[in-house]
Structure formats: structure tokens, C-alpha cells
Design an enzyme around this catalytic site. Structure first.
Site, PDB file in Angstrom:
ATOM      1  N   ASN A  45     -38.753   6.649 -38.957  1.00  0.00           N
ATOM      2  CA  ASN A  45     -37.557   6.899 -38.158  1.00  0.00           C
ATOM      3  C   ASN A  45     -37.868   7.200 -36.694  1.00  0.00           C
ATOM      4  OD1 ASN A  45     -34.665   7.509 -37.746  1.00  0.00           O
ATOM      5  ND2 ASN A  45     -35.442   9.579 -37.408  1.00  0.00           N
ATOM      6  N   TRP A  88     -27.028  -7.381 -19.926  1.00  0.00           N
ATOM      7  CA  TRP A  88     -28.352  -7.313 -20.561  1.00  0.00           C
ATOM      8  C   TRP A  88     -29.161  -8.509 -20.108  1.00  0.00           C
ATOM      9  CZ3 TRP A  88     -28.910  -2.789 -23.021  1.00  0.00           C
ATOM     10  CH2 TRP A  88     -27.782  -2.174 -23.582  1.00  0.00           C
ATOM     11  N   TRP A 140     -29.083   1.913 -33.709  1.00  0.00           N
ATOM     12  CA  TRP A 140     -29.268   1.084 -32.502  1.00  0.00           C
ATOM     13  C   TRP A 140     -28.361   1.542 -31.375  1.00  0.00           C
ATOM     14  CZ3 TRP A 140     -32.837  -1.946 -30.540  1.00  0.00           C
ATOM     15  CH2 TRP A 140     -33.870  -2.324 -31.394  1.00  0.00           C
ATOM     16  N   TRP A 158     -28.768  -4.343 -27.522  1.00  0.00           N
ATOM     17  CA  TRP A 158     -29.100  -3.680 -28.789  1.00  0.00           C
ATOM     18  C   TRP A 158     -28.782  -4.576 -29.986  1.00  0.00           C
ATOM     19  CZ3 TRP A 158     -24.777  -3.156 -31.823  1.00  0.00           C
ATOM     20  CH2 TRP A 158     -23.543  -3.126 -31.176  1.00  0.00           C
ATOM     21  N   TRP A 160     -26.257  12.388 -42.000  1.00  0.00           N
ATOM     22  CA  TRP A 160     -26.269  11.341 -40.952  1.00  0.00           C
ATOM     23  C   TRP A 160     -25.892   9.993 -41.554  1.00  0.00           C
ATOM     24  CZ3 TRP A 160     -26.070  10.944 -35.897  1.00  0.00           C
ATOM     25  CH2 TRP A 160     -26.554  11.970 -35.093  1.00  0.00           C
ATOM     26  N   GLU A 212     -29.928  15.150 -42.972  1.00  0.00           N
ATOM     27  CA  GLU A 212     -30.205  13.712 -42.770  1.00  0.00           C
ATOM     28  C   GLU A 212     -29.339  12.870 -43.706  1.00  0.00           C
ATOM     29  OE1 GLU A 212     -31.966  12.425 -40.265  1.00  0.00           O
ATOM     30  OE2 GLU A 212     -32.233  14.513 -39.689  1.00  0.00           O
TER      31      GLU A 212
HETATM   32  C1  FAD Z   1     -32.750   1.941 -34.577  1.00  0.00           C
HETATM   33  C2  FAD Z   1     -32.595   2.536 -35.972  1.00  0.00           C
HETATM   34  C3  FAD Z   1     -32.248   1.725 -37.039  1.00  0.00           C
HETATM   35  C4  FAD Z   1     -32.103   2.272 -38.328  1.00  0.00           C
HETATM   36  N1  FAD Z   1     -31.749   1.437 -39.361  1.00  0.00           N
HETATM   37  C5  FAD Z   1     -31.570   1.963 -40.612  1.00  0.00           C
HETATM   38  C6  FAD Z   1     -31.190   1.119 -41.693  1.00  0.00           C
HETATM   39  O1  FAD Z   1     -30.987  -0.089 -41.548  1.00  0.00           O
HETATM   40  N2  FAD Z   1     -31.061   1.700 -42.932  1.00  0.00           N
HETATM   41  C7  FAD Z   1     -31.271   3.041 -43.129  1.00  0.00           C
HETATM   42  O2  FAD Z   1     -31.151   3.515 -44.272  1.00  0.00           O
HETATM   43  N3  FAD Z   1     -31.590   3.858 -42.112  1.00  0.00           N
HETATM   44  C8  FAD Z   1     -31.758   3.363 -40.858  1.00  0.00           C
HETATM   45  N4  FAD Z   1     -32.121   4.194 -39.837  1.00  0.00           N
HETATM   46  C9  FAD Z   1     -32.241   5.646 -40.096  1.00  0.00           C
HETATM   47  C10 FAD Z   1     -33.637   6.125 -40.529  1.00  0.00           C
HETATM   48  O3  FAD Z   1     -34.612   5.602 -39.672  1.00  0.00           O
HETATM   49  C11 FAD Z   1     -34.000   5.769 -41.965  1.00  0.00           C
HETATM   50  O4  FAD Z   1     -32.946   6.131 -42.834  1.00  0.00           O
HETATM   51  C12 FAD Z   1     -35.252   6.509 -42.408  1.00  0.00           C
HETATM   52  O5  FAD Z   1     -36.331   6.160 -41.569  1.00  0.00           O
HETATM   53  C13 FAD Z   1     -35.577   6.163 -43.843  1.00  0.00           C
HETATM   54  O6  FAD Z   1     -36.754   6.810 -44.255  1.00  0.00           O
HETATM   55  P1  FAD Z   1     -36.689   7.938 -45.359  1.00  0.00           P
HETATM   56  O7  FAD Z   1     -35.920   7.478 -46.530  1.00  0.00           O
HETATM   57  O8  FAD Z   1     -38.082   8.407 -45.578  1.00  0.00           O
HETATM   58  O9  FAD Z   1     -35.826   9.037 -44.603  1.00  0.00           O
HETATM   59  P2  FAD Z   1     -35.758  10.608 -44.758  1.00  0.00           P
HETATM   60  O10 FAD Z   1     -36.159  11.166 -43.439  1.00  0.00           O
HETATM   61  O11 FAD Z   1     -36.440  11.108 -45.949  1.00  0.00           O
HETATM   62  O12 FAD Z   1     -34.192  10.894 -44.877  1.00  0.00           O
HETATM   63  C14 FAD Z   1     -33.516  10.921 -46.147  1.00  0.00           C
HETATM   64  C15 FAD Z   1     -32.375   9.935 -46.117  1.00  0.00           C
HETATM   65  O13 FAD Z   1     -31.409  10.316 -45.130  1.00  0.00           O
HETATM   66  C16 FAD Z   1     -30.869   9.151 -44.514  1.00  0.00           C
HETATM   67  N5  FAD Z   1     -31.204   9.177 -43.093  1.00  0.00           N
HETATM   68  C17 FAD Z   1     -32.256   9.777 -42.515  1.00  0.00           C
HETATM   69  N6  FAD Z   1     -32.205   9.636 -41.174  1.00  0.00           N
HETATM   70  C18 FAD Z   1     -31.100   8.919 -40.912  1.00  0.00           C
HETATM   71  C19 FAD Z   1     -30.488   8.448 -39.720  1.00  0.00           C
HETATM   72  N7  FAD Z   1     -30.988   8.694 -38.517  1.00  0.00           N
HETATM   73  N8  FAD Z   1     -29.363   7.717 -39.829  1.00  0.00           N
HETATM   74  C20 FAD Z   1     -28.821   7.462 -41.025  1.00  0.00           C
HETATM   75  N9  FAD Z   1     -29.340   7.899 -42.188  1.00  0.00           N
HETATM   76  C21 FAD Z   1     -30.461   8.613 -42.136  1.00  0.00           C
HETATM   77  C22 FAD Z   1     -31.495   7.951 -45.195  1.00  0.00           C
HETATM   78  O14 FAD Z   1     -30.644   7.521 -46.221  1.00  0.00           O
HETATM   79  C23 FAD Z   1     -32.780   8.519 -45.743  1.00  0.00           C
HETATM   80  O15 FAD Z   1     -33.283   7.828 -46.861  1.00  0.00           O
HETATM   81  C24 FAD Z   1     -32.280   3.670 -38.538  1.00  0.00           C
HETATM   82  C25 FAD Z   1     -32.626   4.476 -37.451  1.00  0.00           C
HETATM   83  C26 FAD Z   1     -32.780   3.922 -36.182  1.00  0.00           C
HETATM   84  C27 FAD Z   1     -33.157   4.822 -35.032  1.00  0.00           C
END
Ligand code: FAD
Length: 473
Positions: free
Chosen positions: A346, A311, A387, A364, A283, A280
């Protein structure tokens, strides 16, 4: 007044920490007095992507940073305005001969950096832009033919094969400018600085110490069951580190370092959980790389096949989506969580984003902007990536025909409706199984809660037809 005293300025941007702080460390190793600086933007409530929760978190981070700098024998200077002009003035005033900062990942920050670098060249000041926003920056992870990746899996394989960076050593005492008392600083900001009213969102505690506590909790308790729980929004199964990475309260290198240490110590059964967590982090860096190499994603669909898709104009259903009143409980719970906490799980981000684009047929970019305004972790690259992934238009996106059904998603990821009921108290007395299906015969789930604003299967068919018709040749 000119205070001729050679010194080094460290310009804090989105690296609001003292640990694993390569730029501030480099400034301190010059042996010169160090002027730690933060520059406030002067816009006042006008920026569509900035809202109260993230600015409130920023205010807390700056207050905490100021205290931490005092412990190191220094302080935080705050100035406001255009970064180039502020830096030019401060360099002249303080006699600075070096400027250090971390390089920014987005096109807006990069544009400013370019002007700052020219200004420093003009003034004869040594300008050092340090990498560090990612463990492996966008130019470190390239294909064999030195091209950027467009797909996550090969990117992540390469990313995982690289030697992880080692966090840098602690910063010693930071000698203060001898005429510090004469150098003007704004007071620490609050929301009124930007003309914003408090959102009322219950956001996480700000600052480096709080972030390090979250990291400790994540490493010691959460990531060893991460794969099993990360998709269940009712569980505290994820790290909650995203805002800390966004503001640089933690460096990406230090989070990866801690995760790798946990991986090395993990029992056989929990190794896979930690590995999924590390992927993650990749990602995040994949999307930073996409934004670096393809900054046009902010204006148009990454996948040219889908540029020019029609849209629907936003209307009543868009407003219902924003307010968490669509009549789809899992969608509404997510949208209410966002408003109430500045965060959204997420899995639910994906559900709400697909709902906006595939059930309501809205651009989006509308959702991207709404999320940016409300998320404390609002990160241009990840938000745009998330998005576009959900809309089916992005790098490595979900194919357009894979459309999540909000009812089935509820049954799978919130089967006992604990998450839904946490955010929608009107539904507290409704049996969980009922909330995973459309309500029967036009009767709402509960008084005061609306009927679904659309029929999912009708809208799914419409989306498929639109995507098929408008696919670019
Ligand atoms: C529509 C949409 C919008 C999003 N907008 C953002 C945003 O503005 N900022 C943001 O940090 N993340 C965003 N994410 C990704 C993700 O949802 C969040 O990083 C995550 O929910 C943060 O919670 P956590 O720190 O507990 O994540 P954890 O699941 O603990 O993951 C650890 C770290 O990995 C990174 N990460 C995890 N999943 C993703 C992912 N899919 N994409 C990119 N990085 C990821 C983050 O830095 C996160 O803190 C978005 C996802 C979607 C589907």
C-alpha cells in the site's frame, strides 16, 4: 429440454465462498434443490481493466469452489454469456422458481442486476438480491441528514459505532437438482477462455481454504503489530487479505468479526494495532460508499475543483513507469513487484501513484487502468479511491500541495533498501543510503539501471503551478 422441477438458483458473482454465505444459505433454506451457478463473461482479451493475474486467481477460486460444493453434495454449474440471457435460459430449463445472489457494488454490476430483476418479474420468479459486500453497506453509514459522507474520518466514526454484523450459520447439505445430469455446464475455465496468456506472476494460492489460512495468520500473527509495520514494504506486516475480500473468499463481516474478537483479547500494548487494522477495513467500505453514491468518480475527478486539469500525453516516461525503469528505485521496485506478484504494498502504491500524477503529470486514469489490469485485488472502488487520493483530486484526498518525495519516502520506509533490492537485483551491491538520494553527478546507481527520468523538485514545482493555475473558481 425443459426439466420441470422447482428449484432455487444461487448465482455466484464475487462471493466465491461457502462460509458466511447469506445468499446461498437463503437459497438452501427454501427447502428446494439448489443450482449453484457462475456466469463467465464472453469478452476476449478486450477489456482494458482485466488482465491475466486476476483472471488466473478467479480460475483457481472457481476450481476450489466446485470442489467445496461437491463436499456439500452439489456441484458448480458454469455458463457463459450475457447474464440476463443465461439466467433466463437456465430458469426456463431447470424450472427454477427462486433466484438468489449478492448485490454488486459497482455501476456495471448494478446495471446487470436491474435487468435480471425485471427479467425475473416477467417470468414470475422470486428474485432476491442480498447485501453483504460490506460489513456496513453504503446506505447504512450516512450523516444525520441521511446524506453520504465525503470525508473518511466522520464516516469511519459512524462506521465504528455500528453494531458489527454476526456471520451467518454454516450451510447444511445443498440438495442437488434431481435432473442435474441433464443440465449443461461449461468446463472450469482457464486463461484461454478470455484469450489471455499467463502473466507469469507468482500470485497467492486461490480459493476459500487458502483465504481462511491467510485470515488465521493475519489475526494470530500480523495485526497485533500492524500499526508498527504496515508502512514498511520490506516487512510482512499487512494481512494480504485484499484479493480475498475482492473475490468474496472471505466476507467483510467475518474479517471484521475475527478482528473484533482479536481486539477483545488483545493486551493493552497491541490494542492500538488491531484498531488501526479495523480502520483500514473501514477505508475499503468508505470507497465502496463513495462509488455507490458518486458513480461519476469513474469518469471524472471527485473534487469539482480539479475537473479539466491538463495532463501530459503519455510517452517514453509512462512506458518506463510501467516497466519499473524510471530510475527512482522505490518506484521501480513497486512497479516490478506489481508485475511479478499481482500485488503492490500500500505505501508503495501511494508512492508510484503520486509519481505518475505529480512527477510525470499523467492522468490518474492511466494508472488506475494499469493497476486494474495487473492487481489480483483490483477493486474498482478502492483503486479509484486510491488513485484519486494520490492525484489530490478525490474524496478526502491528500491536498495537492502535499507531494511525496520518492527519495525521502525511501529513507523513511525502506531505510535498509531491503524492499528495493528484493525487486531490483541490479541494485544489490549499492549501499542503502545511496538509494535514498538522487545519484551523484549523472552516474547511474549500477550498470544496467537507468538514471532518474526526471528531477523530482523541478516536477514538484511544475505540479504546484499547474494546480494553482487550473483550480476551478
Ligand atoms: C493507488 C492505489 C490503488 C489501490 N488499489 C486497490 C485495489 O484495487 N484493491 C484493493 O483492495 N485495495 C487497493 N488499494 C488499497 C490498499 O493498497 C490495498 O487494499 C492493500 O495494499 C492490500 O493489502 P493488504 O490486504 O495486506 O492490506 P491491509 O493493510 O492488511 O488492510 C486490510 C484490508 O483493508 C482494506 N484496505 C487497506 N487499505 C486500504 C485503502 N487504502 N483503501 C481501501 N481499502 C483498504 C483492504 O481490503 C485490505 O485487505 C489501493 C491503494 C492505492 C494507494
Amino acid at each position: 429440454m425443459q426439466l420441470i422441477q422447482p428449484c432455487a438458483i444461487h448465482w455466484f458473482r464475487r462471493d466465491l465462498r461457502l462460509l458466511d454465505q447469506s445468499s446461498l444459505l437463503a437459497a438452501s433454506l427454501t427447502g428446494l434443490p439448489v443450482l449453484p451457478l457462475y456466469i463467465l463473461s464472453r469478452w476476449s482479451g478486450q477489456h482494458a481493466w482485466t488482465g491475466a493475474p486476476r483472471q488466473e486467481f478467479l480460475c483457481g477460486c472457481l476450481a476450489s469452489l466446485a470442489k467445496n460444493l461437491e463436499v456439500h453434495g452439489n456441484r458448480l454449474w458454469i455458463r457463459a454469456g450475457d447474464a440476463v440471457e443465461v439466467l433466463r435460459e437456465l430458469i426456463r430449463e431447470s424450472g427454477a422458481v427462486e433466484l438468489h445472489f449478492h448485490l454488486d457494488p459497482d455501476p456495471f454490476g448494478k446495471k446487470i442486476e436491474k435487468s435480471v430483476m425485471s427479467m425475473c418479474a416477467e417470468l414470475g420468479v422470486a428474485c432476491h438480491g442480498h447485501a453483504g459486500i460490506a460489513a456496513h453497506g453504503p446506505t447504512a453509514v450516512l450523516t444525520q441528514s441521511a446524506q453520504p459522507y465525503r470525508v473518511y474520518t466522520p464516516y469511519s466514526k459512524n462506521w465504528l459505532s455500528l453494531e458489527p454484523p454476526v456471520p451467518v450459520k454454516k450451510i447444511p447439505l445443498l440438495p442437488m437438482h434431481p435432473q442435474a445430469g441433464s443440465i449443461f455446464s461449461e468446463r472450469l475455465p482457464d486463461l484461454s477462455w478470455w484469450g489471455l496468456a499467463p502473466s507469469g506472476a507468482a500470485i497467492l494460492p486461490a480459493g476459500e481454504k487458502a483465504a481462511r489460512e491467510r485470515l488465521k495468520l493475519a489475526i494470530e500473527q500480523r495485526i497485533t503489530s500492524y500499526a508498527a509495520k504496515r508502512d514498511l514494504p520490506a516487512e510482512s506486516g499487512t494481512s494480504r487479505l485484499s484479493q480475498d475480500l475482492r473475490w468474496g473468499l472471505l466476507s467483510a463481516a467475518s474479517v471484521l468479526h475475527e478482528a473484533n474478537t482479536a481486539l477483545a483479547a488483545a493486551q493493552f500494548g497491541s490494542r492500538q494495532n488491531v484498531e488501526v487494522f479495523i480502520k483500514e477495513l473501514a477505508w475499503r467500505e468508505f470507497y465502496l460508499s463513495i462509488l455507490h453514491h458518486f458513480p461519476n468518480v469513474l469518469d471524472e475527478e471527485f473534487n469539482p475543483d480539479w475537473r479539466g486539469l491538463p495532463w501530459d500525453e503519455p510517452g517514453e516516461n509512462y512506458r518506463r513507469w510501467q516497466e519499473g525503469m524510471t530510475g527512482f528505485p522505490i518506484v521501480d521496485a513497486g512497479m516490478r513487484e506489481l508485475k511479478a506478484s499481482g500485488h503492490m504494498h500500500n505505501r508503495v502504491r501511494m508512492i508510484t501513484a503520486m509519481f505518475l500524477t505529480k512527477d510525470l503529470h499523467h492522468d490518474w486514469k492511466l494508472g488506475e487502468s494499469w493497476f486494474m489490469r495487473h492487481l489480483v485485488d483490483g477493486e474498482i472502488a478502492s483503486n479509484n479511491g486510491g488513485w484519486q487520493w494520490s492525484a489530490g483530486t478525490g474524496a478526502d484526498a491528500a491536498p495537492y500541495f502535499r507531494i511525496q518525495n520518492p527519495w525521502l519516502q525511501t529513507a523513511r520506509y525502506d531505510p535498509d533498501a531491503r524492499y528495493i533490492k528484493r525487486w531490483i537485483p541490479e541494485l544489490n551491491d549499492v549501499p542503502a543510503a545511496k538509494l535514498a538520494k538522487p545519484p551523484e553527478a549523472g552516474r547511474p546507481f549500477a550498470a544496467g539501471y537507468p538514471l532518474p527520468c526526471v528531477d523530482h523538485s523541478t516536477e514538484r514545482d511544475r505540479t504546484l503551478a499547474i494546480f494553482k493555475k487550473y483550480r476551478n473558481p
